[in-house]
Design a protein around this motif. Structure first.
Motif, PDB file in Angstrom:
ATOM      1  N   ASN A   7      38.337  43.233 -26.863  1.00 25.52           N
ATOM      2  CA  ASN A   7      39.307  43.322 -25.767  1.00 25.52           C
ATOM      3  C   ASN A   7      40.522  42.427 -25.988  1.00 25.52           C
ATOM      4  O   ASN A   7      41.348  42.251 -25.095  1.00 25.52           O
ATOM      5  CB  ASN A   7      38.639  42.916 -24.445  1.00 25.52           C
ATOM      6  CG  ASN A   7      37.479  43.831 -24.103  1.00 25.52           C
ATOM      7  OD1 ASN A   7      37.534  45.026 -24.384  1.00 25.52           O
ATOM      8  ND2 ASN A   7      36.425  43.261 -23.537  1.00 25.52           N
ATOM      9  N   GLY A   8      40.578  41.807 -27.137  1.00 26.39           N
ATOM     10  CA  GLY A   8      41.715  40.923 -27.425  1.00 26.39           C
ATOM     11  C   GLY A   8      41.572  39.573 -26.743  1.00 26.39           C
ATOM     12  O   GLY A   8      42.541  38.813 -26.637  1.00 26.39           O
ATOM     13  N   GLU A   9      40.363  39.254 -26.280  1.00 25.83           N
ATOM     14  CA  GLU A   9      40.133  37.949 -25.638  1.00 25.83           C
ATOM     15  C   GLU A   9      39.567  36.978 -26.674  1.00 25.83           C
ATOM     16  O   GLU A   9      38.782  37.374 -27.537  1.00 25.83           O
ATOM     17  CB  GLU A   9      39.136  38.110 -24.484  1.00 25.83           C
ATOM     18  CG  GLU A   9      39.666  39.000 -23.384  1.00 25.83           C
ATOM     19  CD  GLU A   9      38.583  39.485 -22.439  1.00 25.83           C
ATOM     20  OE1 GLU A   9      38.939  39.950 -21.357  1.00 25.83           O
ATOM     21  OE2 GLU A   9      37.386  39.408 -22.791  1.00 25.83           O
ATOM     22  N   VAL A  10      39.973  35.718 -26.540  1.00 25.13           N
ATOM     23  CA  VAL A  10      39.523  34.740 -27.532  1.00 25.13           C
ATOM     24  C   VAL A  10      38.245  34.061 -27.032  1.00 25.13           C
ATOM     25  O   VAL A  10      38.157  33.611 -25.896  1.00 25.13           O
ATOM     26  CB  VAL A  10      40.619  33.683 -27.796  1.00 25.13           C
ATOM     27  CG1 VAL A  10      40.187  32.759 -28.925  1.00 25.13           C
ATOM     28  CG2 VAL A  10      41.921  34.366 -28.166  1.00 25.13           C
ATOM     29  N   ILE A  11      37.246  34.048 -27.914  1.00 23.81           N
ATOM     30  CA  ILE A  11      35.956  33.420 -27.582  1.00 23.81           C
ATOM     31  C   ILE A  11      35.852  32.117 -28.364  1.00 23.81           C
ATOM     32  O   ILE A  11      36.074  32.094 -29.572  1.00 23.81           O
ATOM     33  CB  ILE A  11      34.766  34.312 -28.024  1.00 23.81           C
ATOM     34  CG1 ILE A  11      34.964  35.773 -27.631  1.00 23.81           C
ATOM     35  CG2 ILE A  11      33.451  33.742 -27.516  1.00 23.81           C
ATOM     36  CD1 ILE A  11      34.751  36.090 -26.211  1.00 23.81           C
ATOM     37  N   TYR A  12      35.527  31.051 -27.684  1.00 23.04           N
ATOM     38  CA  TYR A  12      35.332  29.754 -28.337  1.00 23.04           C
ATOM     39  C   TYR A  12      33.857  29.378 -28.211  1.00 23.04           C
ATOM     40  O   TYR A  12      33.215  29.698 -27.220  1.00 23.04           O
ATOM     41  CB  TYR A  12      36.156  28.665 -27.655  1.00 23.04           C
ATOM     42  CG  TYR A  12      37.628  28.954 -27.630  1.00 23.04           C
ATOM     43  CD1 TYR A  12      38.445  28.525 -28.665  1.00 23.04           C
ATOM     44  CD2 TYR A  12      38.198  29.655 -26.576  1.00 23.04           C
ATOM     45  CE1 TYR A  12      39.799  28.788 -28.655  1.00 23.04           C
ATOM     46  CE2 TYR A  12      39.554  29.935 -26.561  1.00 23.04           C
ATOM     47  CZ  TYR A  12      40.347  29.493 -27.598  1.00 23.04           C
ATOM     48  OH  TYR A  12      41.684  29.770 -27.587  1.00 23.04           O
TER      49      TYR A  12
END
Lengths: 170, 327
Positions: B273-278
């Motif tokens: 979804n184009g979200e950044v996961i840390y």
């Protein structure tokens, strides 16, 4: 150049490592040594990259693998080398036969191949098992075309005799 | 030889060829060994301006020394080679065991070990680069390892993926050694420099490439050299520092938390979804310990701080943070 050569050698490894491993395995019959010689083959390919003049990469790698293997046989098993025999090499680690499940017929064929002259085995592996063309085989072995054909014919006859001796399963 | 008999033998040849194959693990291991040996051979040699007249005396001494130690030399060389091979194998065994554990004993864990380098900044460390095909996407990771008390320890990991929509597709480790890495599909990219250090570029598959460099600096500049000779200074961008203020803001809004700190920042990637996961671990001090209830897998330290481990934080496109224990 180093990086480019290295990337190419990595690609060649992915494409041809199994072929090289199998070839060496048939020639010396030892899994661990076959892995070592396969490794040496690709390291030498990297070193000699600049001398590669194009053409069949597979054939070139086979030639390096063959030279490496023959060198080993010449140095470590001079008697087998002199009599054109396949040397009996066994490391302490797991043998090939225990790594794979060969059925009775395949095992007989494997042993028969290892009991014929080394030059017969060489040409049978390249032509019949690895499916290389006559032209590629001449380059790898450094023989002319008629020698490849004649040796293959004699090799197959000898192999048949060996199989009969071992009672090749019907 | 009769036709049918020859056909039968040739059929058996084909069966033999199918069965006498190396396993994927063995193939990978040998490839790692090849690359490790190439790394050793490619180490730059330093030039010295040593006066020529000394060479002769040094050569004489060396000759005498060789004569003296020759009888025992082959033994030592064999031992050294054996030890090197054993260390390489121990590392590979450790890596594959860790991955097997991660994938909960799955028969064929969906990863491929692409590259290993030992003795990166000291004698007892290594990096591994591996590709994972997980439920999110195909991702590539670089991980740093060290030997501690005789055992390999997995220290830090950074991840990237080729379809990351972020134009600055690289990251760096924030503790020494500062390993910078990134994934690229750009065929015009010829070289990458992190400060003065030239990155190693690895072809993973087709156009997929991955680069990494070990820099002595924490905030080094990353420069891409393109095939048209153009140098592109890739904007300094640090996901860790970008995340810090967002997290501070997040916890400031939570009245139950008096203080918080990020203990360890591990890898990050961008999901479909184009979200950044840390992936990170953090510690927090409750405002009111008596009435503080900790949800999740944290532990309370003697200092009154709670230490949370292994949390995923998603930074959404809307600019919000979400916490979860899985990505």
């Amino acid at each position: 150049l180093d990086n480019a050569a290295r990337q190419l050698v990595n690609e060649w490894y992915r494409d041809y490592s199994n072929d090289i491993y199998q070839y060496v395995l048939f020639m010396i019959g030892d899994h661990e040594r076959a892995k070592d010689f396969m490794q040496e083959t690709f390291l030498l390919a990297y070193e000699k990259y600049s001398s590669f003049q194009g053409g069949s990469v597979k054939g070139w790698l086979f030639r390096i693998a063959r030279n490496t293997t023959i060198d080993f046989i010449r140095k470590e098993k001079p008697i087998a080398y002199f009599f054109d025999q396949i040397p009996n090499v066994r490391s302490d680690t797991t043998s090939t036969e225990s790594l794979v499940t060969l059925n009775e017929r395949e095992e007989e064929l494997y042993h028969a191949l290892r009991n014929i002259k080394r030059s017969y085995c060489d040409v049978i592996i390249l032509r019949k098992i690895k499916g290389l063309s006559i032209e590629e085989t001449t380059k790898i072995l450094g023989w002319n075309e008629s020698k490849v054909k004649n040796t293959l014919l004699r090799g197959l006859k000898d192999l048949k005799k060996q199989l009969e001796k071992e009672g090749f399963a019907q | 030889m009769k036709q049918s008999e020859q056909e039968r033998i040739e059929k058996e040849f084909a069966n033999l060829e199918k069965k006498l194959n190396l396993s994927d693990d063995e193939k990978q291991d040998v490839l790692m060994q090849i690359n490790a040996r190439l790394d050793q051979e490619n180490k730059p040699r330093t030039k010295t301006s040593f006066p020529f007249k000394y060479y002769l005396s040094i050569a004489s001494m060396a000759f005498l020394l060789i004569i003296l130690i020759m009888p025992v030399l082959p033994l030592h060389i064999t031992d050294f080679r054996l030890q090197t091979k054993q260390v390489e194998q121990a590392f590979l065994d450790f890596f594959h065991e860790e991955m097997q554990t991660k994938y909960d004993q799955e028969e064929a864990p969906p990863y491929f070990l692409q590259h290993v380098k030992e003795k990166v900044v000291h004698e007892d460390d290594a990096i591994a680069i591996f590709v994972e095909h997980n439920h999110i996407a195909e991702q590539i990771f670089i991980a740093y390892f060290e030997i501690e008390d005789g055992n390999w320890q997995w220290r830090r990991t950074r991840g990237a993926q080729w379809d990351d929509p972020n134009p600055i597709n690289w990251s760096a480790m924030h503790e020494p050694p500062y390993i910078y890495s990134g994934a690229t599909l750009d065929q015009g990219l010829v070289e990458v420099f992190v400060g003065d250090v030239k990155a190693e570029i690895i072809i993973v598959e087709g156009e997929k490439r991955f680069w990494y460099a070990v820099s002595p600096k924490r905030d080094a500049e990353v420069t891409f050299i393109m095939d048209n000779g153009k140098e592109v200074l890739v904007e300094k961008f640090n996901r860790f520092y970008d995340l810090q203020p967002l997290l501070e803001q997040y916890f400031q809004n939570d009245e139950a938390i008096a203080e918080f700190t990020i203990d360890h920042f591990d890898y990050s990637h961008t999901n479909a979804n184009g979200e950044v996961i840390y992936y990170l671990s953090y510690s927090m001090k409750p405002a009111d310990r008596e009435n503080f209830v900790l949800a999740g897998g944290g532990i309370e330290g003697e200092d009154g701080w709670f230490h949370e481990r292994g949390y995923y934080v998603t930074y959404t496109k809307e600019g919000q943070l979400h916490f979860a224990t899985s990505p």
